[in-house]
Each structure stands twice: as structure tokens, then as C-alpha cells.
Motif scaffolding. Structure first.
Motif: not given
Ligand SMILES: NC(=O)c1ccc[n+]([C@@H]2O[C@H](COP(=O)([O-])OP(=O)(O)OC[C@H]3O[C@@H](n4cnc5c(N)ncnc54)[C@H](OP(=O)(O)O)[C@@H]3O)[C@@H](O)[C@H]2O)c1
Length: 218
Positions: A37-49
Motif C-alpha cells: 500500500t502507499r498508506e500503511p496506516s490503512k492496514l493497521e486493523d488488518w495487521a492487528a488480526q
């Protein structure tokens, strides 16, 4: 030539629903995943799970044995340029994109920025000739992409792409993801497979029905 190993390294270009659902599906089946992604913050929730890693488009493509392209159709080429041709050369790329135009549907029928004589995937294949694109996962909603359960049995995923070995790899993945594969041959078949997205969406726009999938009866 890489044939389908038990465990593959999957690089996902995208951070939307399709990217997240397919990434989780690959992890569920034991593959390793880097999301791009160009914006890793968008995937914070996904990465947490989920166990997957997050990087840039180029990181995901460089990591991968198999790339999944899951971005807005209008920017698909831009995303691949950011991933870089060098990181994509020789690799199979599942192209889940649809060429949906920035125009409202007409009586439930989406509008495309391509024509019936030229699909989006053919454009991408022309710009990235060393990449082995396979159209797949574009003709079903993301909620039914991974091991969907239907009373009518296994649904059919229509696929195409110029490289037969890449189509075989994608067929193996579809088998793992609970689909039967209808191999429609070379890239030009994307002219017919991309508009299946229009057909799939019509019951959704007209009657709020979004839970179906196609099946080819023989
Ligand atoms: N939604 C579905 O159920 C479904 C089903 C079948 C097929 N599809 C197709 O699958 C694709 C992905 O759909 P989606 O709904 O998951 O996500 P989407 O909202 O269509 O696309 C989101 C992605 O587009 C990227 N993007 C947006 N502008 C960009 C730009 N200027 N340059 C590079 N990348 C850009 C974003 O990158 P960043 O991460 O960097 O922000 C993000 O990863 C689409 O082509 C869609 O038609 C969707």
C-alpha cells in the motif's frame, strides 16, 4: 518456471476489501503474505488480526512468487509502475481488477472505461510484457471469494491469461479457495470476463442482492 509449491509467497498490491479478503484467505491456507500500500496506516486493523507483513507496492511485488493486483481499475497501471516492472518480471499476477468508470450505473449497469475490443488486462499485459497476468476473482463480491458455500455447489471462476503455466497455478489456488475453474484461454478473453462484473452487480444495484456467484453447467 515456478510451479505451484505447497507454500507460496504472495504479494498483494492493494489495501481495499479485495486485497484484505484474499490476503486473509492465502494466510488461512498456509501461504505467507506481504500486503502493499502507499498508506500503511490503512492496514493497521488488518495487521492487528493477521500474520501478514505490510510494505510498499514494490515491497509486496519483490517478496512474491505470486502477485495479486487488487486496486481501482483506473489506477491499475499506476500501481504496477510503483511496484516496478523489474519486481514483476516473469511472475504470475492475479488480476482482480475491473475497469469501472467514474460514472453512475445506468439502470443498475456499471459503466467501463474500456471497450469490447480491448480489456484492461490486455492494456496491462502490453505495458508489462514480461509479467504473466491471469484474470481471476473479478466476477464475484469479496465476501464470497474465499471458500464460499452455496447450496448449488461449487461456483465457477472464469480465468484467462497468455501464459498457460500461470493459469495452471491460479487454477490450483482456486481449487484451494473452493472454486471450479473455467479456463477461457488467452488475454483477449478478458474482454468477456471483465464485463461479468457488470452482470454480477446488476441484481445488487436493482434488488440489493449481492450474495450470488456464477456457475457454468455442462
Ligand atoms: N469490492 C469487491 O467486492 C470487488 C470484487 C471483485 C473485483 N473487484 C475489483 O477489485 C479491485 C479492488 O477493489 P476494492 O474494492 O478492494 O478496492 P478499491 O477501493 O477499488 O481500490 C483500493 C486500492 O486502490 C489503490 N489506489 C487508489 N488510488 C491509487 C493511485 N492513484 N495509485 C495507486 N493506487 C491507488 C489504493 O492504494 P493504497 O493502498 O495505496 O491507498 C488501494 O489499495 C477493483 O478493481 C475492483 O473493481 C472488487
Amino acid at each position: 518456471m515456478v510451479y505451484f509449491p505447497q507454500i507460496m509467497k504472495i504479494g498483494i498490491i492493494g489495501s481495499g476489501d479485495v486485497a484484505k479478503v484474499l490476503a486473509s484467505g492465502f494466510l488461512k491456507h498456509g501461504h505467507s503474505v506481504t500486503m502493499g500500500t502507499r498508506e500503511p496506516s490503512k492496514l493497521e486493523d488488518w495487521a492487528a488480526q493477521n500474520e501478514g507483513r505490510i510494505g510498499s507496492f514494490a515491497d509486496a511485488a519483490a517478496f512474491a512468487d505470486l502477485v495479486v493486483l487488487a486496486v481501482k481499475g483506473a489506477v491499475a497501471a499506476d500501481a504496477l509502475r510503483l511496484a516496478t516492472g523489474a519486481n514483476l518480471a516473469g511472475k504470475p499476477v492475479i488480476d482482480a481488477t475491473n475497469p469501472i468508470a467514474e460514472l453512475p450505473p445506468v439502470n443498475g449497469v456499471l459503466r467501463f472505461f474500456t471497450s469490447l475490443d480491448e480489456s484492461l488486462m490486455e492494456r496491462l499485459q502490453r505495458e508489462f510484457p514480461e509479467t504473466r497476468f491471469v484474470k481471476a476473482f473479478n466476477s464475484v463480491g469479496n465476501r464470497r471469494m474465499v471458500n464460499p458455500q452455496f447450496e448449488g455447489g461449487k461456483p465457477t471462476m472464469f480465468i484467462c491469461g497468455n501464459d498457460e503455466s500461470a493459469r495452471k497455478i491460479v487454477g490450483e489456488i482456486l481449487d484451494q479457495f473452493g472454486w471450479e475453474t473455467a479456463d477461457m484461454g488467452k488475454a483477449e478473453a478478458a474482454r468477456a470476463i471483465e464485463p461479468l462484473c457488470m452482470l454480477w452487480c446488476i441484481p445488487g444495484f436493482l434488488r440489493n442482492e449481492w450474495s450470488h456467484a456464477f456457475k457454468l453447467l455442462k
